[in-house]
Design a protein around this motif. Structure first.
Motif, short mmCIF file in Angstrom:
data_model
loop_
_atom_site.label_atom_id
_atom_site.label_comp_id
_atom_site.label_asym_id
_atom_site.label_seq_id
_atom_site.Cartn_x
_atom_site.Cartn_y
_atom_site.Cartn_z
N LEU A 173 0.83 -1.21 0.00
CA LEU A 173 0.00 0.00 0.00
C LEU A 173 0.87 1.26 0.00
O LEU A 173 0.49 2.28 -0.60
CB LEU A 173 -0.94 0.00 1.21
CG LEU A 173 -2.02 -1.08 1.23
CD1 LEU A 173 -2.86 -0.99 2.50
CD2 LEU A 173 -2.93 -0.96 0.01
N TRP A 174 2.02 1.20 0.65
CA TRP A 174 2.97 2.33 0.62
C TRP A 174 3.48 2.53 -0.81
O TRP A 174 3.60 3.67 -1.27
CB TRP A 174 4.12 2.04 1.57
CG TRP A 174 5.15 3.14 1.62
CD1 TRP A 174 5.13 4.26 2.39
CD2 TRP A 174 6.37 3.20 0.85
NE1 TRP A 174 6.24 5.02 2.15
CE2 TRP A 174 7.02 4.41 1.22
CE3 TRP A 174 6.96 2.38 -0.09
CZ2 TRP A 174 8.24 4.79 0.66
CZ3 TRP A 174 8.17 2.76 -0.65
CH2 TRP A 174 8.81 3.95 -0.28
N ILE A 175 3.76 1.42 -1.51
CA ILE A 175 4.19 1.51 -2.92
C ILE A 175 3.08 2.12 -3.77
O ILE A 175 3.32 2.97 -4.63
CB ILE A 175 4.57 0.11 -3.45
CG1 ILE A 175 5.82 -0.40 -2.73
CG2 ILE A 175 4.79 0.15 -4.96
CD1 ILE A 175 6.17 -1.85 -3.04
N TYR A 176 1.83 1.70 -3.52
CA TYR A 176 0.68 2.28 -4.23
C TYR A 176 0.66 3.80 -4.07
O TYR A 176 0.54 4.55 -5.03
CB TYR A 176 -0.63 1.72 -3.68
CG TYR A 176 -0.98 0.31 -4.11
CD1 TYR A 176 -0.12 -0.46 -4.86
CD2 TYR A 176 -2.20 -0.25 -3.76
CE1 TYR A 176 -0.45 -1.74 -5.25
CE2 TYR A 176 -2.55 -1.53 -4.13
CZ TYR A 176 -1.66 -2.29 -4.88
OH TYR A 176 -2.00 -3.55 -5.26
N GLU A 177 0.76 4.22 -2.80
CA GLU A 177 0.65 5.66 -2.51
C GLU A 177 1.78 6.44 -3.16
O GLU A 177 1.54 7.50 -3.77
CB GLU A 177 0.65 5.87 -0.99
CG GLU A 177 0.45 7.31 -0.58
CD GLU A 177 0.35 7.49 0.92
OE1 GLU A 177 0.42 8.65 1.38
OE2 GLU A 177 0.21 6.48 1.64
N LYS A 178 3.01 5.95 -3.04
CA LYS A 178 4.15 6.67 -3.62
C LYS A 178 4.07 6.69 -5.15
O LYS A 178 4.42 7.69 -5.78
CB LYS A 178 5.46 6.03 -3.17
CG LYS A 178 5.71 6.12 -1.66
CD LYS A 178 5.68 7.57 -1.18
CE LYS A 178 5.85 7.66 0.33
NZ LYS A 178 5.70 9.05 0.82
N SER A 179 3.60 5.60 -5.73
CA SER A 179 3.45 5.57 -7.19
C SER A 179 2.43 6.60 -7.65
O SER A 179 2.63 7.31 -8.65
CB SER A 179 3.01 4.17 -7.65
OG SER A 179 3.95 3.20 -7.30
N CYS A 180 1.33 6.72 -6.90
CA CYS A 180 0.30 7.70 -7.23
C CYS A 180 0.82 9.12 -7.08
O CYS A 180 0.51 10.00 -7.88
CB CYS A 180 -0.93 7.50 -6.35
SG CYS A 180 -1.84 5.98 -6.68
#
Length: 748
Positions: A413-420
């Motif tokens: 979920l941290w990867i999701y947020e940073k990618s966004c």
């Protein structure tokens, strides 16, 4: 004939869309009940808890959804509302008593009608809930009676969902738990709004919807388990279909979930009876089943996104991806990896092309990075789902192990947020194209349908040209005239000006009657008009009803939002500068927005359009913020307009003298934005005689406590034979002109 059922279903859908376009469905009006106490009976078919912030306090409110509504005969409203018109309602409960699903209850509360959009681009709450078959809501509702009978299946599923929710709370922190509840349980009501908006802007909001991934994972996983246990095949199929149907009920049975359940069920039924499964036939049949239940799903974003994605994979993807022949020798492995990458890109491209008009219709922009981000997001989503289900099932009994497993999801979920966030900051992360016209969408869809039908016979070059032409037609905008739009922001002011050269300006942007006007009115409106950059934002004076939405605009400009080239403030004396005035300057500089000051005689030019400041003079000193309001005079060929802010008193006297003596006024004024929301103390008879306006626009809220517009002011305008438009009655008011003729359009 191939796919006869598919053809029949498509004919039904096209006919339905055609009928809805030319024969609008009736819209029930419950406005007469707004704010009144109402007693009614209904059956609970759904319930949920939502968390609301009230200042520093956080409270949890039970919401009941009722169907089979009946108003007791002793109620004073029993005759006013025909029973056949009522569908469902939602009740925000004040009492702590929680009835079971299936109970027939009697409740009493205050009616609140859903808000209708009054500006282009604004989210229409009433329309959304109408699609959900909800007529209105009751606030502070009290439970006065409850039956004993209830729906054991649905109540049991609700209790299981509640238990799973507690398990997720034990495994994850508050933010991650809310995301996992949305992904696994369809509970998006308590999710952080910033994260939800981030996912939406980056084009990955689909991972929060209960869809085919959930259904196939649960259904196929259960089927393989039953098969390994040597359960008869037909029994396994019935158990799997029953399980996913129960899961759909538990998670709210949204459009994407219903579509996936129908398609999954048909897949298993086809295999059980020895028939060939056809994805497009099952997709079209699922669409028909949903539209029979609610025809207005054709206007619902979730329905269009879900069905559009699957249709693109079945029709467009084979056209975009042509399988290569397998090479021999050492290049086999490299070829295999490249082939998979090309196939993934073709799938992503096909879905993006199909969903593009939906993005533009509902969000007015398209996240270009979404194609690449989804190459990361979708493979990781399988891990998130499996691991999340493990945590959901074991979080209550094996808490320690489940918490350790939850670290994996938290990292993803941290990867999701940073990618966004990277997508948000990218130079072309989001393309704001505006809302297309209906004819543009229809031609675009026809062009994609033609490509799907004959595309395999076309060369790659011709396919590319065809797609480019379709995209150009979809995002084409004809902006060759000057347009002025006075937005309906309630008790406040906001005016958008687009020059004939396509440059955009904003005069004010605030409200004291509508909450968060920046996010709910200003930004959606500007994006719907395809505005990516504002050349200047004028703040006439430092009152909240003129600038509080601009603060939101400035903050959003740092996050891939609409760029602001400059903030323009009236050039006033030091003693006149209030705390709010200084705060605006600090916020603009914090967001790297150039701040400029304007005084009498200074002007902006863009093509044939000139905007001149006619008040205040440089260094104007006053303790009344309304008096120093920036007054702007716009000239475009034979068209002229005066934007007066809240100017009154000595400020208006100064304005009259300057306009009368300077010679800047040429003939009559074509358009007057009436000062101070139609206050009786502004826009005097003398000023009107000087201007002789042909058209007057007034921005004020419905049922405002100030009595705006004042009857005396309306009489003065009538005496000048001036045509008057008021936002509280007409919604947003738009004036188009080519410099000679004037066209007026209203949103309502």
């Amino acid at each position: 004939m191939r796919r006869p059922l598919c053809l029949f279903c498509l004919t039904f859908v096209v006919t339905l869309v055609f009928c809805m376009r030319f024969i609008p469905m009736p819209v029930p009006d419950y406005g007469s009940l707004d704010g009144q106490q109402l007693l009614l009976e209904g059956q609970v078919y759904q319930k949920e808890y939502r968390i609301f912030e009230d200042g520093d306090n956080v409270k949890t409110v039970l919401i009941l959804y009722l169907k089979s509504i009946h108003i007791p005969s002793r109620s004073e409203h029993s005759i006013k509302i025909p029973q056949e018109r009522l569908q469902n309602i939602m009740c925000y409960m004040a009492s702590e008593t929680e009835p079971s699903i299936g109970n027939t209850v009697r409740v009493e509360g205050t009616v609140q009608c859903f808000r209708e959009a009054s500006n282009p681009g604004e989210f229409d709450v009433r329309d959304y809930y109408r699609i959900m078959k909800l007529d209105f809501k009751l606030n502070k509702a009290r439970l006065t009676a409850c039956s004993m009978e209830y729906d054991k299946l649905r109540e049991g599923l609700y209790l299981i969902k509640k238990k799973f929710s507690v398990s997720l709370d034990k495994c994850f922190n508050e933010e991650d738990a809310s995301i996992m509840k949305a992904m696994l349980l369809g509970d998006t009501g308590n999710m952080d709004e910033e994260i939800k908006e981030l996912y939406k802007q980056s084009g990955i909001i689909h991972i929060l919807a209960i869809s085919g991934m959930h259904i196939s994972m649960i259904g196929m996983g259960l089927y393989k388990l039953l098969t390994s246990l040597r359960v008869p095949d037909k029994l396994s199929v019935f158990i799997c279909i029953g399980a996913i149907w129960c899961y759909g009920i538990m998670t709210g049975m949204g459009a994407s979930a219903m579509r996936a359940i129908v398609m999954f069920g048909l897949h298993f039924v086809a295999r059980m009876i020895g028939r060939t499964y056809d994805m497009l036939t099952s997709l079209s049949l699922a669409a028909v089943l949903l539209l029979i239940e609610q025809p207005r799903y054709v206007e619902h974003s979730g329905f269009l996104f879900s069905f559009g994605a699957i249709a693109a994979l079945g029709l467009l993807m084979p056209v975009l991806w042509e399988a290569d022949r397998k090479p021999r020798g050492r290049g086999g492995q490299l070829w295999k990896g490249a082939r998979r990458m090309r196939q993934a890109l073709a799938s992503g491209g096909a879905v993006a092309l199909a969903q593009l008009p939906v993005h533009l219709i509902f969000y007015y922009q398209f996240p270009m990075c979404s194609i690449l981000i989804n190459l990361i997001i979708i493979p990781l989503s399988t891990i998130v789902m499996y691991n999340g289900m493990f945590c959901m099932l074991t979080g209550d009994s094996l808490t320690f192990i489940a918490r350790k497993a939850a670290y994996i999801n938290s990292a993803i979920l941290w990867i999701y947020e940073k990618s966004c966030m990277l997508c948000e900051k990218a130079a072309y992360g989001n393309i704001i194209a505006g809302k297309p016209e209906r004819w543009q969408v229809e031609i675009y869809i026809l062009m994609l349908a033609f490509l799907s039908a004959v595309g395999r016979k076309m060369s790659s070059w011709w396919k590319a040209q065809w797609i480019i032409v379709a995209l150009a037609l979809l995002i084409f905008r004809n902006d060759g005239e000057l347009s002025i739009t006075v937005l309906d922001v309630g008790q406040g002011d906001s005016i958008h000006i687009r020059s004939e050269a396509g440059m955009n300006y904003l005069i004010d942007g605030g409200s004291t009657s509508k909450s968060d006007v920046g996010n709910y009115q200003l930004i959606p409106y500007l994006k719907s008009q395809g505005v990516e950059r504002l050349e200047a934002v004028f703040v006439t004076h430092a009152d909240a009803d003129h600038y509080n939405g601009i603060e939101t605009l400035m903050e959003a400009s740092d996050k891939g939002g609409i760029k602001i080239a400059g903030l323009i403030l009236p050039d006033i004396g030091e003693s006149a500068k209030s705390e709010a005035y200084e705060k605006l300057i600090k916020e603009a500089k914090a967001h790297r927005i150039n701040v400029r000051y304007m005084s009498r005689g200074q002007f902006f030019e863009n093509g044939e359009m000139r905007i001149t400041c006619v008040h205040p003079y440089e260094g104007y000193d006053t303790s009344d913020t309304n008096e120093y309001s920036l007054v702007l005079y716009l000239r475009y060929e034979n068209f002229s307009a005066l934007f007066t802010g809240d100017v009154e008193g000595e400020g208006e006297e100064q304005l009259k003298r300057y306009m009368g003596e300077s010679g800047i006024l040429q003939g009559t004024i074509s358009l007057l934005k009436v000062a101070h929301h139609g206050s009786g103390n502004s826009t005097s008879e003398e000023l009107l005689k000087l201007l002789h306006p042909r058209l007057a626009l007034i921005s004020c809220a419905e049922k405002n406590s100030y009595g705006h517009p004042h009857p005396d002011l309306l009489d003065r305008l009538e005496n000048q034979k001036c045509e008057v438009y008021i936002t509280k009655d007409k919604g947003a008011i738009t004036v188009h002109t080519d410099g000679r003729r004037i066209e007026i359009g209203t949103f309502k």
